[in-house]
Design an enzyme around this catalytic site. Structure first.
Site, mmCIF file in Angstrom:
data_model
loop_
_atom_site.group_PDB
_atom_site.id
_atom_site.type_symbol
_atom_site.label_atom_id
_atom_site.label_comp_id
_atom_site.label_asym_id
_atom_site.label_seq_id
_atom_site.Cartn_x
_atom_site.Cartn_y
_atom_site.Cartn_z
ATOM 1 C CG HIS A 23 0.568 6.271 -0.938
ATOM 2 N ND1 HIS A 23 -0.598 6.876 -1.343
ATOM 3 C CD2 HIS A 23 0.276 5.664 0.242
ATOM 4 C CE1 HIS A 23 -1.548 6.655 -0.449
ATOM 5 N NE2 HIS A 23 -1.040 5.905 0.518
ATOM 6 C CG HIS A 67 -1.696 1.267 1.373
ATOM 7 N ND1 HIS A 67 -3.033 1.363 1.069
ATOM 8 C CD2 HIS A 67 -1.319 2.498 1.796
ATOM 9 C CE1 HIS A 67 -3.434 2.609 1.299
ATOM 10 N NE2 HIS A 67 -2.403 3.316 1.746
ATOM 11 C CD GLU A 68 2.069 3.602 3.699
ATOM 12 O OE1 GLU A 68 2.398 4.655 3.122
ATOM 13 O OE2 GLU A 68 1.056 3.510 4.388
#
Length: 637
Positions: A434, A430-431
């Site tokens: 980004h 998820h990170e």
């Protein structure tokens, strides 16, 4: 290439699902009572998709020029007559489509949120384009003989005061830098790197405001604050390079400790994506968790960025990173080396996978040495395990191409013992995503293109989507529901409002559910839910490859539905305009399929969006969106 053994906390082959910060996240400035969402940019953005370009004779007949950049420039002149602009960035994607990015200028200064991206097809003609150029009256140029604006140091002090930044600014002074109208801020304390102020315009309330763009990195937030340059009392907008999140991990395919055991993985790097391996940057080889794609370390002491390279990390002269880890250990620093190793491993696997899918050096990926493959280089990811600056979260800061990114993984204290989110692959994915969405949207040189509320929410959605897609198991079907971050949070249903599900009774969210939202994570939950529908439509058509890497056909396309969906969504990010909304991002995904497959999957894609109210007649309005459940005529014929 020297081989090495890596003890991953399982067989990291299928990262799990969630990552993003939970709904109850306490973001850096939020804890100080500052609502950064209220300062988001609000300029209008349009996207002209491939069908609209084809039906507009004045555009489709545009004479091809010698280069894609020249063709794109002619289009900008035609669409926005009289506008002044500069080429900000350009590259040719792995599919042959050229992406050219323009920045609007006025009186010789950048309009910081005036962006125009043109996608030029392999045949040299305009394929699609996005536009947020300002079209109103240009203000009178500021005087060169006398300063009509406040001093840059005063703007810095105003930004610190208005945003209540943890910075000492009382003695701040400014010194001119080599770039015109750009100043270094001296004599301040509390920032990770030296602040900077640059004179730019910004679109706000239908006008151009002359502002000092004040850049301050205070670790939890890496900010661009647009301070009115005339009176200094108003902050027109704030952009934050950082994006928060929080979740779980183990070996690729094992999302977290509930799914399997730790195992030893030997030489897992991809030779094309990481040609130097994971422990070399092409000029130097390291015997620790450092290499061309990232450097991982423990930062429980909460050291500043200037000290990152001196932080503790595991060392192994024979590159055997084997360290104990126990779920019952209450002193998490005792397994610090295992945590750092896991974070280093999972991040590198994902780097290599994204590279294979098209997020390469030219597109702005994260590497120190791009080895002549294009892009800016010098920008691997600092990977901080057990970061001591917060709990119950994770964070990724994405500056423009050429500047190192930063991922910080925190401890979670909702269970006993605490849980370490470096052992939750979904959080890492998820990170890291980004970084993917910020580098592709608006071009690698512009990290300001997911900062409107809706586009910022979509950034969270893309991060959830890739975490979920990589987590799918062999036995999963479209009836399989997924939570975000259940292990690390200790919550079986995870941290999102709704599970990811194709069952409307389990997840009822449709396009109009966005209307009342004022925070990015609920919006991301809605957007990722739509992408989950598209994902399963493509899997049902093309099947699902459960291996850790895709197989490709002769055209370089994944042969299965899962990886094809990831590829199409990624290509959509590169096509869409700066600060897209649901409608323009949907159109860009449809266009991406047209580029990649000739539109072979348009029916499946449109059905996925239309099921959730984003059909052909859906319309964007900031407070009253219009749903549509209809398909364009003929797409499923």
């Amino acid at each position: 290439m020297r081989s090495f053994l890596l003890a991953s906390l399982a067989s990291v082959a299928t990262l799990k699902s969630a990552q993003a910060h939970p709904a109850h996240s306490t973001r850096g400035l939020s804890k100080r009572g500052i609502d950064l969402d209220s300062y988001r940019l609000k300029q209008p953005v349009s996207y002209t998709n491939a069908n609209d370009v084809g039906s507009d004779a004045s555009i489709s007949s545009l004479t091809r020029r010698a280069t894609a950049e020249e063709t794109a420039s002619e289009l900008v002149k035609k669409v926005v007559p009289g506008a002044t602009f500069r080429v900000a960035d350009n590259y040719v994607g792995s599919n042959g489509v050229a992406h050219v990015y323009f920045k609007q200028t006025a009186n010789g200064l950048d309009v910081d949120n005036g962006d125009f991206n043109v996608n030029v097809g392999r045949d040299g003609t305009v394929f699609s384009f996005g536009n947020s150029f300002y079209t109103g009256d240009i203000p009178t140029a500021p005087s060169k003989s006398k300063r009509d604006t406040i001093e840059p140091a005063a703007a810095f002090k105003s930004a610190v005061s208005v945003l209540d930044l943890p910075v000492s600014a009382g003695s701040a002074t400014s010194e001119p830098k080599e770039a015109e109208n750009t100043f270094a801020i001296k004599q301040s304390e509390g920032t990770v790197s030296e602040p900077e102020a640059r004179l730019v315009y910004v679109q706000t309330n239908g006008k151009l405001a002359l502002t000092w763009r004040v850049e301050t990195d205070v670790l939890s937030n890496w900010l661009l604050t647009y301070v009115d340059a005339i009176d200094g009392s108003q902050v027109h907008a704030v952009v934050d390079y950082s994006a928060d999140a929080s979740y779980q991990v183990y070996p690729w395919g094992i999302n977290d400790p509930t799914e399997g055991e730790r195992t030893i993985v030997v030489d897992p790097f991809d030779k094309q994506a990481s040609e130097f391996g994971w422990h070399s940057d092409g000029s130097k080889t390291y015997d620790t968790t450092r290499g061309n794609n990232g450097v991982a370390q423990n930062n429980w002491a909460n050291k500043s960025a200037s000290e990152y390279l001196n932080l503790p990390r595991p060392v192994s002269t024979d590159l055997k990173f084997h360290y104990p880890y126990s779920l019952n250990e209450t002193d998490f620093q005792k397994y610090s080396n295992a945590s750092v190793t896991q974070l280093f491993y999972t991040s590198n696997v994902y780097h290599d996978l994204l590279h294979k899918l098209g997020f390469n050096e030219q597109a702005g990926n994260f590497e120190i040495n791009n080895n002549g493959a294009g892009g800016a280089g010098n920008d691997f990811v600092f990977l901080n395990a057990q970061d001591g600056s917060d709990f119950n979260n994770a964070n990724f800061a994405t500056p423009p191409d050429g500047q190192a990114a930063r991922m910080r993984m925190y401890m979670w204290n909702g269970t006993t013992p605490f849980r370490d989110c470096s052992f939750d692959a979904s959080v890492i994915i998820h990170e890291y995503t980004h970084g993917l969405s910020n580098r592709l949207t608006g071009g690698p040189a512009n990290s300001n293109c997911l900062n409107v509320l809706e586009s910022g929410g979509m950034g969270e959605g893309w991060s959830d989507f890739y975490a979920i897609a990589t987590h799918l198991k062999a036995g999963d079907t479209r009836e399989t529901d997924y939570p975000m971050a259940p292990w690390v949070s200790g919550k079986p249903n995870g941290i999102r409002n709704y599970l990811y599900s194709t069952d409307i009774n389990v997840n009822p969210q449709t396009y109009i559910y966005v209307d009342p939202q004022t925070r990015v994570h609920p919006i991301g939950n809605i957007w990722a839910g739509m992408l989950y529908e598209v994902l399963w439509n493509l899997i049902d058509k093309h099947g699902k490859n459960d291996a850790g890497t895709p197989d490709f056909d002769s055209n370089g396309l994944p042969t299965d539905g899962k990886y094809l969906a990831m590829k199409i969504v990624m290509e959509g990010m590169a096509l869409q305009p700066c600060n897209p909304n649901f409608v323009s991002a949907r159109d860009a995904i449809v266009d991406a399929d047209k580029i990649l497959t000739g539109g072979d999957n348009k029916c499946e894609i449109w059905k996925g969006f239309a099921k959730r109210g984003l059909g052909k007649d859906a319309k964007y309005d900031r407070v009253a969106r219009t749903e549509s459940y209809d398909l364009p005529e003929g797409v499923c014929a």
